[in-house]
Structure formats: C-alpha cells, structure tokens
Design a protein around this motif. Structure first.
Motif, PDB file in Angstrom:
ATOM      1  N   LEU A   1      -2.649   8.817  -4.490  1.00  0.00           N
ATOM      2  CA  LEU A   1      -3.126   8.329  -3.203  1.00  0.00           C
ATOM      3  C   LEU A   1      -4.401   7.545  -3.423  1.00  0.00           C
ATOM      4  O   LEU A   1      -5.332   8.031  -4.091  1.00  0.00           O
ATOM      5  N   VAL A   2      -4.445   6.352  -2.883  1.00  0.00           N
ATOM      6  CA  VAL A   2      -5.617   5.498  -3.048  1.00  0.00           C
ATOM      7  C   VAL A   2      -5.869   4.762  -1.743  1.00  0.00           C
ATOM      8  O   VAL A   2      -4.918   4.380  -1.049  1.00  0.00           O
ATOM      9  N   GLN A   3      -7.109   4.562  -1.410  1.00  0.00           N
ATOM     10  CA  GLN A   3      -7.451   3.845  -0.186  1.00  0.00           C
ATOM     11  C   GLN A   3      -7.161   2.369  -0.337  1.00  0.00           C
ATOM     12  O   GLN A   3      -7.145   1.830  -1.450  1.00  0.00           O
ATOM     13  N   ALA A   4      -6.924   1.723   0.763  1.00  0.00           N
ATOM     14  CA  ALA A   4      -6.683   0.280   0.757  1.00  0.00           C
ATOM     15  C   ALA A   4      -7.840  -0.431   0.068  1.00  0.00           C
ATOM     16  O   ALA A   4      -9.006  -0.096   0.287  1.00  0.00           O
TER      17      ALA A   4
ATOM     18  N   SER B   1      -7.457   0.577  -6.630  1.00  0.00           N
ATOM     19  CA  SER B   1      -6.627   0.209  -7.771  1.00  0.00           C
ATOM     20  C   SER B   1      -5.957   1.440  -8.380  1.00  0.00           C
ATOM     21  O   SER B   1      -6.481   2.549  -8.287  1.00  0.00           O
ATOM     22  N   LEU B   2      -4.816   1.197  -8.983  1.00  0.00           N
ATOM     23  CA  LEU B   2      -4.100   2.200  -9.764  1.00  0.00           C
ATOM     24  C   LEU B   2      -3.452   1.508 -10.941  1.00  0.00           C
ATOM     25  O   LEU B   2      -3.091   0.330 -10.842  1.00  0.00           O
ATOM     26  N   THR B   3      -3.262   2.262 -12.015  1.00  0.00           N
ATOM     27  CA  THR B   3      -2.490   1.757 -13.144  1.00  0.00           C
ATOM     28  C   THR B   3      -1.329   2.704 -13.402  1.00  0.00           C
ATOM     29  O   THR B   3      -1.539   3.900 -13.646  1.00  0.00           O
ATOM     30  N   LEU B   4      -0.129   2.185 -13.323  1.00  0.00           N
ATOM     31  CA  LEU B   4       1.067   2.963 -13.620  1.00  0.00           C
ATOM     32  C   LEU B   4       1.452   2.747 -15.075  1.00  0.00           C
ATOM     33  O   LEU B   4       1.295   1.649 -15.623  1.00  0.00           O
ATOM     34  N   THR B   5       1.976   3.801 -15.678  1.00  0.00           N
ATOM     35  CA  THR B   5       2.444   3.729 -17.052  1.00  0.00           C
ATOM     36  C   THR B   5       3.859   4.277 -17.133  1.00  0.00           C
ATOM     37  O   THR B   5       4.186   5.273 -16.478  1.00  0.00           O
ATOM     38  N   CYS B   6       4.678   3.617 -17.910  1.00  0.00           N
ATOM     39  CA  CYS B   6       6.039   4.074 -18.173  1.00  0.00           C
ATOM     40  C   CYS B   6       6.169   4.257 -19.682  1.00  0.00           C
ATOM     41  O   CYS B   6       5.930   3.318 -20.445  1.00  0.00           O
TER      42      CYS B   6
ATOM     43  N   GLN C   1      -0.790  -2.719 -13.633  1.00  0.00           N
ATOM     44  CA  GLN C   1      -2.130  -2.653 -13.071  1.00  0.00           C
ATOM     45  C   GLN C   1      -2.049  -3.177 -11.647  1.00  0.00           C
ATOM     46  O   GLN C   1      -1.618  -4.311 -11.432  1.00  0.00           O
ATOM     47  N   MET C   2      -2.451  -2.338 -10.704  1.00  0.00           N
ATOM     48  CA  MET C   2      -2.359  -2.710  -9.289  1.00  0.00           C
ATOM     49  C   MET C   2      -3.747  -2.720  -8.685  1.00  0.00           C
ATOM     50  O   MET C   2      -4.418  -1.681  -8.647  1.00  0.00           O
ATOM     51  N   ASN C   3      -4.179  -3.878  -8.235  1.00  0.00           N
ATOM     52  CA  ASN C   3      -5.495  -4.045  -7.625  1.00  0.00           C
ATOM     53  C   ASN C   3      -5.351  -4.421  -6.159  1.00  0.00           C
ATOM     54  O   ASN C   3      -4.303  -4.909  -5.726  1.00  0.00           O
ATOM     55  N   ASN C   4      -6.427  -4.228  -5.419  1.00  0.00           N
ATOM     56  CA  ASN C   4      -6.449  -4.578  -4.004  1.00  0.00           C
ATOM     57  C   ASN C   4      -5.201  -4.048  -3.287  1.00  0.00           C
ATOM     58  O   ASN C   4      -4.497  -4.788  -2.595  1.00  0.00           O
ATOM     59  N   LEU C   5      -4.956  -2.775  -3.454  1.00  0.00           N
ATOM     60  CA  LEU C   5      -3.748  -2.173  -2.892  1.00  0.00           C
ATOM     61  C   LEU C   5      -3.767  -2.198  -1.369  1.00  0.00           C
ATOM     62  O   LEU C   5      -4.834  -2.072  -0.739  1.00  0.00           O
ATOM     63  N   LYS C   6      -2.600  -2.349  -0.794  1.00  0.00           N
ATOM     64  CA  LYS C   6      -2.419  -2.433   0.647  1.00  0.00           C
ATOM     65  C   LYS C   6      -1.454  -1.338   1.106  1.00  0.00           C
ATOM     66  O   LYS C   6      -0.648  -0.852   0.302  1.00  0.00           O
ATOM     67  N   PRO C   7      -1.514  -0.975   2.379  1.00  0.00           N
ATOM     68  CA  PRO C   7      -0.579   0.046   2.870  1.00  0.00           C
ATOM     69  C   PRO C   7       0.883  -0.296   2.604  1.00  0.00           C
ATOM     70  O   PRO C   7       1.695   0.605   2.348  1.00  0.00           O
ATOM     71  N   GLU C   8       1.218  -1.578   2.648  1.00  0.00           N
ATOM     72  CA  GLU C   8       2.606  -1.976   2.396  1.00  0.00           C
ATOM     73  C   GLU C   8       3.022  -1.822   0.942  1.00  0.00           C
ATOM     74  O   GLU C   8       4.193  -2.013   0.616  1.00  0.00           O
ATOM     75  N   ASP C   9       2.092  -1.470   0.062  1.00  0.00           N
ATOM     76  CA  ASP C   9       2.445  -1.171  -1.323  1.00  0.00           C
ATOM     77  C   ASP C   9       2.910   0.276  -1.497  1.00  0.00           C
ATOM     78  O   ASP C   9       3.351   0.668  -2.583  1.00  0.00           O
ATOM     79  N   THR C  10       2.826   1.048  -0.447  1.00  0.00           N
ATOM     80  CA  THR C  10       3.256   2.448  -0.508  1.00  0.00           C
ATOM     81  C   THR C  10       4.731   2.563  -0.837  1.00  0.00           C
ATOM     82  O   THR C  10       5.560   1.822  -0.301  1.00  0.00           O
TER      83      THR C  10
END
Length: 114
Positions: free
Chosen positions: A11-14, A17-22, A81-90
């Motif tokens: 969970l991150v505020q609008a 940033s988050l970084t996903l790893t696979c 790498q996800m920056n400037n996350l928005k609610p629609e990225d949920t």
C-alpha cells in the motif's frame, strides 16, 4: 518447470513509489519476452510493460514516463520501478515469461488509495 514469484507490492499513497520484483527459478528454458500485467478489481488483466531478451521495452500509455521495466531474460529477475503512483494503478500485478510456453506468477497486490 518454470516458477515465477512476484514481490514488492504493498500500500502506497498517491505520488509514492514501489519496485516490484519477479524471480524466475526452475528449468533453464529459452525466454524471449518478459512482462508485467495488472488486473484491477472487476476489470480484465491488462499488459503494463514488456522487455525482450535484447532489452527492448514497451509500455501501456497510462504508465509511460512513470514506470520502468528492467532485467528479464537471460537473467533470472525482472523489475518494475513504479513512480508517481495513482489510484488507477491499483491492482494485482503479475509477472509473465514467454518462450515456447507462457509462464505466470501468482501476483502481488498494489494498492494506491484515492
């Protein structure tokens, strides 16, 4: 057998940033392309970003300039790498590897409250 395991969601505020790893494990197979998909509640799974084995990348328009895909084949890890996350990225974010077959991870949840 190829196994993909995603990590890094949360969970991150609008604006955050988050970084996903696979992480890919299992039998060594030829992988041509790896990708991140996401599925929002009540919506179809959509392609977010792809990276080829030679490093060519593509993004859905809604994330261009904010998300960066890296890694992938021939390595064993893929990142988003996800920056400037928005609610629609949920949504639930899935890793996919494609060669002779398609392989999918179980997904990791990303939540950006409005």
């Amino acid at each position: 057998q190829v196994t993909l395991v995603e990590s890094g969601g949360g969970l991150v505020q609008a604006g955050g940033s988050l970084t996903l790893t696979c992480t890919r494990t299992g039998v060594a197979v030829r992988i041509n392309t790896m990708a991140w998909y996401r599925q929002a509640p009540g919506k179809q799974r959509e392609l977010v970003a792809t990276i080829s084995s030679v490093g060519s990348t593509n993004y859905v328009d809604s994330v261009k300039g904010r998300f960066t895909i890296s890694g992938g084949s021939p390595g064993n890890t893929l990142h988003l790498q996800m920056n400037n996350l928005k609610p629609e990225d949920t949504g639930v974010y899935y890793c996919e590897a494609a060669g002779g077959y398609e392989y999918w991870g179980q997904g990791t949840q990303v939540t950006v409250p409005s």
